[in-house]
Every structure is written in structure tokens, then in C-alpha cells.
Design an enzyme around this catalytic site. Sequence first.
Site, mmCIF file in Angstrom:
data_model
loop_
_atom_site.group_PDB
_atom_site.id
_atom_site.type_symbol
_atom_site.label_atom_id
_atom_site.label_comp_id
_atom_site.label_asym_id
_atom_site.label_seq_id
_atom_site.Cartn_x
_atom_site.Cartn_y
_atom_site.Cartn_z
ATOM 1 C CB THR A 253 -4.287 3.067 -7.706
ATOM 2 O OG1 THR A 253 -4.586 2.257 -6.520
ATOM 3 C CG2 THR A 253 -5.686 3.957 -8.270
ATOM 4 C CB SER B 146 -0.849 0.153 1.318
ATOM 5 O OG SER B 146 -1.788 1.109 0.982
ATOM 6 N N GLY B 147 0.580 2.118 -0.859
ATOM 7 C CA GLY B 147 1.605 3.533 -1.039
ATOM 8 C C GLY B 147 2.386 3.272 -2.001
ATOM 9 N N GLY C 199 -0.289 -6.138 -2.272
ATOM 10 C CA GLY C 199 1.140 -6.762 -2.065
ATOM 11 C C GLY C 199 1.100 -7.527 -0.634
ATOM 12 C CB SER D 163 -4.718 2.030 0.433
ATOM 13 O OG SER D 163 -4.667 0.807 0.180
ATOM 14 C CB SER D 164 -6.996 -0.339 -4.253
ATOM 15 O OG SER D 164 -6.838 0.543 -5.459
ATOM 16 C CG ASN E 253 -1.735 4.905 -0.723
ATOM 17 O OD1 ASN E 253 -1.414 6.006 -1.043
ATOM 18 N ND2 ASN E 253 -2.238 3.769 -1.728
ATOM 19 C CD GLU F 132 -1.820 -6.020 3.373
ATOM 20 O OE1 GLU F 132 -2.499 -4.935 2.639
ATOM 21 O OE2 GLU F 132 -2.599 -6.143 4.256
#
Length: 1128
Positions: free
Chosen positions: A168, A163-164, A441, A217-218, A214, A443
Site C-alpha cells: 500500500t 500482507s505487511g 500476494g 492490510s488491504s 499487518n 497466501e
Amino acid sequence: MPQEITVGSHVWVEDQELAWVDGVVTSVNGNEAEVETINGNQVTTKLSKLYPKDMEAPDTGVDDMTKLSYLHEPAVLHNLATRYGIKEIYVRSTSFLTYCGNILIAINPFQAISHLYDTELMDSYKGAQLGDRSPHVFAITDVAYRAMNNEGKSNSILVSGESGAGKTETTKMIMRYLAYLGGHAAAEARTVERKVLESNPVLEAFGNAKTVRNNNSSRFGKFVEIQFDACGQISGAAIRTYLLEKSRVCQISEPERNYHCFYLLCAAPPKEIEKYKLGDPKSFHYLNQSSCYELVGVDDSHDYLATKKAMDIVGISVEEQDAIFRIVAAILHLGNIAFALEGEDSSVLEDDKAKFHLQVAAELLMCDLEALETALCKRNMVTPEEVIKRSLDPLGAAISRDGLAKTIYARLFDWLVKKINVSIGQDPDSKCLIGVLDIYGFESFKTSSFEQFCINFTNEKLQQHFNQHVFKMEQSVYQEEEIDWSYIDFVDNQDVLDLIEKKPGGIISLLDETCMFPKSTHETFAQKLYQTFKDHKRFVKPKLARTEFTIVHYAGEVQYQCDQFLDKNKDYIVPEHQELLSTSKCSFIASLFPSLNAETPKSGKFSSIGSRFKVKSYVLASLLQLQLQQLMDILNSTEPHYIRCIKPNSDLRPEIFENVSVLQQLRSGGVLEAIRVKCEGYPTNRIFSEFLERFSILVPEVLKENVEENVACKSIMEKVGLSNYQIGKTKIFLRAGQMAELDGRKAKLLGESAKVIQKQVRSRIARKRYVRIQTASICIQTVLRGEKRTAAAVKIQKSARRKSASRKYTNIKSSAIVVQTGIRAMVARNEFRSKMQNHSATIKAATEEEEKDSGKEEKDIGKEEKDNGKEEKDIGKEEKDVGKEEKDVGKEEKDSGKEVEEPEDKEPEKQPTVEVQEKEELPDPPVAVLEQNKPDKTDVSPDKEQEVTEESNEPYHIVEEISSPIQDVLTAEELPSEVEQLKVLLIGEKKRADEYQKKHAEAQELSEQRRKKLEETEKKVHQLQESLNRLLFSMSEQFSQLKTILQTPSSSKPASPPIARVDYFDNSDNSDASSTGSDFAFPASGRDSANNSCPRPKAPQVHVKDATATEITGTADSDKEGAFDDYF
């Protein structure tokens, strides 16, 4: 690699803060080496943990990782940091430079870089060969598009990262470039490619949120299939979603936010806010669990209008938009419904505020108010006989409320995806497609739950696909070059996947089995895991843990807490909620919740979106497993391209590169695993010309021979003694470490050659210097030998003249010292004699004054003694005797003064005979001597004391004798005789000085005796003074009594006899000694006089004066008592 590391080698060594730091080997001891890092630290480590550094690498790094001479972890990390420092955020990591199987590493810059994604740049990458331009996301997309058109095979682009990291935005750029390549004319409205692009804002509004890492974040996975026709234009598209994070709807943590759509609706125009009865986000429970309500640089009101515009483009009608935002507002009001306990185990609405939000939610959902309250607070239990309604406690009612909110939101998100797919449309005749995968990704958090388990399971599947693809790329390279590669061992992560998804006996199977039993708990599930996988190498049970387990993933170990695994895995809807919403008056809401009979069979208790896939599993983990299998089937049918997004730092700030964080992401993204797979084969390959240019120096004779390049390369390897390499058609393939070995040999050879060159150069320089020094020495010797005699003669003359002059100077100096000694002694005697004369005169004057004062005192004391009796007469006689003694002392001092003056008159002064002009000053006589010679202050009268003091303060008239210059200069022969005469005079003067000293001591002793007698006399005078004071005091008391009698009023006697007033006058000068306490004044004691003498007090004078009655009593208006006081 111990054989490649020697003293002086540049290596990479591990560092806790920087991950890897470069340094130089200073010493090697067996299997250990000491390295001095660039930071100045000394590190001792094993040779196996050191990696060689390429000193010939360019300062700007390389854009293709395969160009690295050393393909290992620190080299990759250093190259990424170098490229990021010059704002080159893209690096290509390819195994071979062809159109398939390319890996792009993209680093998020966290800032806008101009001209990075404009139309001109798109034109430059369109049709360009891979490698002709710098790495870019457009280059990978262009390769995939041209491969699809040229080969007629589908391609896919897999975008991954934490994330970040920028997944996206990267996905947006890919879809934008594909729309640029395969789009229709710009005049066409609502084209397929535009709908695909505008679907992003809609999905971001309902599927993205701010997290710790982020701001956008999606919270779901997305796979977009873009379909192309035979002409290469976009003809259709489909979007598949995975793993929407439903729990975020009801629960968020600091400093995160909920989904963007909630905040966008709260920032809508006032008319719509009033319509949905909304307000500040802080007033809603689902939003105020975190203090973050706004994002920096984001305008929610503007994004709300942009989202509605995007809905229009993708084909969502105004009525459908209104229904969507009604549902979003209803979810916010549901969150504010609170419950209170009623009775023992039932619940009711807590207050009027809860009733208000319940009513608003019912209005927005267009359902019955009482039915909604019943669905939240009660449950139906179906038995063979009847249906029993059971009340829920406040906690159960809150869980029911949150479950309803999550179910409504999940159904709404699924409808949006379906609507977008229908609006864009799919081309059934399309033969090729390009898929873009944007998914979570890897985690690993402090608290990892069911969501992280599903995400990491997905990444394990993708990593297996990635490893297989990398291995296939290696195989294709070796096959093209026709080399033997059969011995390469490929290691994959199939054992981890078996641990998770194997049937039966996998973690997912055990989770499904546990969910089927109503009384099962998370502890039951954990115990099953411990018993089943206690011997599995990828499964670890933490110590003292009851509900936790650890899985060793490819990217590292992750510890999961299975407290909520069962609840989150059960993706079912409560029948009461289903029945309530299916009967809604809003057709849009009713379509989201079809009746149970139409959706699921009667025997099914759990319901999910899995029904769309016609599966028999009713749990989320199994549904995910099925979805992933379908995704893998699609990816395996396409040619994959990989983009690994990297977040350079955790603070989301530009120009900061954290090595440790980036290294962990490289491991999680599988980049380092790809390097490992590549290192298992031939990680380094060079075309023949490059290899010869770099290493021909090792065997120079190879270039002289007229042979082919591949033969020359083989000769170099044989001469060096390396084996296990491969010679291909155009390249030479080296095993891991062989490039470092060749570089080491080359460095050693260059070092030895440099030493030979340095030896020759230094020898030549030393020879020239020696010849130059030799020539100069000969010249100097010639000059010195020619002037040797002259120099010796001059030296002898100089020494002789110096010795003669020194002898004469010594004689003259000693004679002058003797003469100066005599003259200074004579001047000192004259000064001493003058001071003695002045001193004697002062003593004589003081003695005479003392005698006069003593005579006066004796007369006064005699008078007093006559008036006071015999005692005073005796004192007077003693004082007379003392006076006589003082006179005798004065006479003696006069005689001694005359004797002191006589030698001065007899001995004449002699003039100095040497031309010396010096003036010496004798120091002042010591203070002790002067005080001894001072007259005793008790012997001097007050009247004369000031005169004596003034005389003693006068400066001494010192007679200074300055030797006058002598006209005739004495010869050296006359000096000895003069010196003898001066010595005789000096001895005589010393004798006279001793005699004067003795006489002075005798006079001093006599003066001391006289002082003691005076002190005894003074004591007697003091006694007499005290007797007189007592007499006067008694008289004063008598006068006081008389004064009291006179002040008493008497009316019988009009006239009183005359009263005598006695006035005492003190004739002495000491007025301060008078008494101020009575009307009579008495002289003070003689102790306070300046000369310590005791003068006899004057007899008081009595004046008799008549006092009339008027003087005594005063006038009528005056004070009678004060009149007498005024008179006296």
C-alpha cells in the site's frame, strides 16, 4: 556443480535455521563433501547441493542482481541481507539495463528513513538514466513515465507481496511521483492528481483492516489507471477493485480488527455518536469478537476527520457522507440483534436489547420496523399456486442477518469506487496510461478457504504473465547481442491454470455446477474433485480427508478446506432483503438496491456485481475469472514493470532479517523462478573489458598479442577448455557454472603462484639465517679454542682443592658429632638426677604426713570401738597394725632415699672439654609415671592434703648445666682420648640408672599392697557408720512422737511438766551433709569427705530447758499450733 568444488572452496550449504550458511570445503569424497560452516559446525552433504560463493563480491552488496557472479538462491538472499543491513531497502533485479522490463525488490524497513521520499530526492531521479542512481521506486516510475512519453506506449507497474510487505505504501509513493511528474499547477484546486491521491484514504478506511501480519492490510485488490494527455500531464483516472473480503464484516479472529471505518465512526465527535446512537466498540458484536480495538500510533478520531476531508476532495457531498455513515452505523446495530427459539422451528427477538437495536437499525436504514424483522426471521417460498412464508430458526435468522450486513457493505464499497471514478473523471482522448496494480500476494495458512483459493488463482495468472515477461526480456537481450538462444526451454504454470479455470472440467466449472443444485453439499463437491482430478499431477488428495484437497502451486503446496466453498461462491441477495431496502425512504440506500425487475431477469436466482459486466454467470468464482481475464488483457497491452515487496520478519520490527521467511517470499513472488528461467539460458554476462580484466591471468600471452577484445575472450575460453558459451557484440555470455569454473581455475593458479613465491621467499630467509648462524659459530669456536688450556687448568685446580677441603671438613664434622654426643649425654644425666632427687623428697614428705594422719584416725576409731563393743576394738587393732606397716614403709623409703643420694655425692661432676654452647631440654616425665609416684589420696588426711598438693604443684628445680667456653682449643690428637673417657662415664651412668629403676619398682609394689589393706579397713568403718546411723534414726522417730504428744491441747491440766529440748550440733565442717527434713541434724557419711576417711561422729550434747505454758501455747493472738514449731 561437482567439478567446481574442491578442497578449500568457499561454498553455500543449506541450514535449517538460516536457510543458507557459508563455509569452506574441508574434504571431498566422491559425490559428497564435508564443509566447515562459519558457525563452526561440520556438515556432510552432496556436491550437487552446494553452491559456490563469490569471494570478490563487495562488502556492501550490489544494487543490481545481474552484477552477481553467481546468480543462484543463496547469493540473492545474501545480497538482500547485506543491503538491508546498511538500510538500503531497494535492490534492482534486471535482466538487462534498458528502460523496459525492470524488476525492483523493496524490503519493508518498519521504520522511518529520513529523506527517502522528499521532494529533493524526486528531483534527483527525474530524467535520470536507469543505473545512474541507486535503485528506488521513483527510478522505476520515472522509467515507466519516460517510456510512455518517448515511445507512446502504455506502461504498468505491478506491486505484489504478502500482507505487511508494504504494497500500500509503495503504491502511494508511485502515485505521488506520477502526480509530481504529470501534475498541474499547484494553484489549481481539486486537480485530477489530487483527487487520485486523496482517494487512497477513503478506500483505506472502507477496504483496509488490521490482520495478523499487518496493521493496515488491504482486503481488496486494486488497479489504478492513470491517464495522460499528449503533454504528459494527468488527464483522468479510473480505479478497478477485486475480491473484497466481505466475510470480515461479520466475522473476525484474534488479534485482528474489522474494517477501519467502524472504529473511526465510534471515535467521531460526541454529537455524531449521539446522532447514530453509537458507543464503545466493545458493545458491538461485529467488533468485540477480538480484543483489539486500537492501533499503536493511530488516532481514530483524527483519521475520522481526515477521511471526511478526503471525501470532500474526491467530490462526495455532505448528504452522501451522512448516508454513508448511517449505513455503517446500521450495520453495527444489525450485528447486535439476537434471536431466540419460539416453538419448534421459528425465531423471535431475544430480549429488549435486541428490539432496541432492531428499531435503531430500521431508523438508520429508513425502512419499516416490522418489515425488517420479517425479512430477518422469515422466507417466502414461491409455488405455482401461492407464496408460502416459512419461519427461520435462530441460526437461520442469524445467517440472514449477517448476509444482509455483508450485502449492504459490499454495495456501499462498490458505490464509493464508482463515485471516485466519476469524480476524478476519465479522458476518452487519452492515448497512453500508466497502470498501478496493488493486489494480494500468495497466501498459505493452516486453514485456507475460498478466499485463499481466489487469491492464489489470481497470483497464478500474474505469475504466468511475469514468467512470459522475463522470458521475453531474455529473448530481447539475446537478439540485441545476436546470439543463438533457440534451445532455451521455457517452462510455465499453464497446467495449474488449466486445473483451476479450464472449461469444462476445471475446479471453477465444477464449483459452479455444484452451486446450481440446491441439495448439493461441500462433501458432494469434494467427491467430484477427487474423481475428476485423481490422476492430475498438480492435484493431491490428502490421506483420510473427505472435504480437503491440495494444489501444487508455483510457490508451493496449499491445502484447502472446501467446507464453505459453496456458500461463499454464491454471491446472491435474498429477495426479501432486496425488496426491503429498495423501498427505503433514504434515496441513497434505495439507489444501492434497485428493484429486482430492473436489475436481473426473472429467471435468475443469483445476483451479483457481475451484472455490471453483463455476464450470465451468477457465482463469484466465475466473476473473478472474468475480471482477471480483463486485467490480463490490459497488462498484456502495456509494458510491465515489477516491484516485489518483501517483509523481512514476522514481528514487524526494524533491523531484523529472517532468512527463511524472506526466502519463502522470494519464491512466492516469482523472483527465484525468474532466476531459474534466466539460468536456463546464459545467467552470467560480462562486457569484454571486464572479462579480460578478471580472467586474463589464466592466459597472460593473450594480452601481449595485439588482437580485438572478443578474440581475446574467445582465446581464454578455448585455452581453459570451456564450451557452450556465446560471444555477442559487446558481451560474452556464460552458461550456468562456467563463471564458477573460471574462478576455480583462477584461484588454483593464484594458489600455485603463491606457493612458488612463498618457496622463494622462505628459501631466501632460510639462507640468510644459515649464513648468520655460520658466522657466529666460527667466532665462538675461535674464542673457545684460544682459552681451552686455561680453562682445563682452572678446572683441575678447582677439583683438587674441592676434594682436599671436603676431606678435612668430613673429619672435623665426625669429631664434633662425637663430642656433642658425649656432652649432651652428660647434661641429660644431670637433669635426670636432679628430677629424681626432687621426686624422692616429695614422696618422703607425703609418707610422713600419711603416718601422722593415720595415727589420729586410729585414736578416733579406737574411742568409737570402745563405746560400741568388741567389734570396734577389732577394727582398732587392725588400724593400728596398718599404722605400723605404714611406718615400716616410711622407714624403707627413707633408707632408699639415702641410697639414691649417696652415688650423687660420690661421683664428682666433670667440666666439658669442648667449646660447645648447647642447651638441651629433657621432655617432662610421662603422665603415667608421675601418677604412679603420687601418694594415694586415701592415705592423706584432709588437713594435710592441701599442703601435699601445693608441694607437688611446685615447679621442679631443674639443674641446668651449661658448658662454659674452653679457653684452650684441643688439638685433634687429644680428642680420641677424651672420647674414650666419656664412653666409660656413660657406661657407668647407665648401670646406676638401671639400679635406681629396680628400687623404684620395688617401692611401688610395696605401696600397692598397703593401699589394698587400707581399702579393707575402710569397708569395715563404713559398716560401723551405717549401724550408728540406724541408731540415730530410731531416736529421731521417738523424738517425733514426743513432739506430737506435746502439741496435743489439754484443758484439764493447766500446767505441764518441764519439757526437755534436745539440740544436736554438728561440729564438723561439712554443713551441707545435714538433714533439712527434720529438726535434728546428723553428721553425713564419711564417704563424702575429701580424704575418703571415716571420722567418728561426735556424741550429741543434750541441753535441758524449762518450757512454760506461755512458751508452749503462745499468746492469744498467736497461732497455737505454730508455737511449738517455733520453739523447736
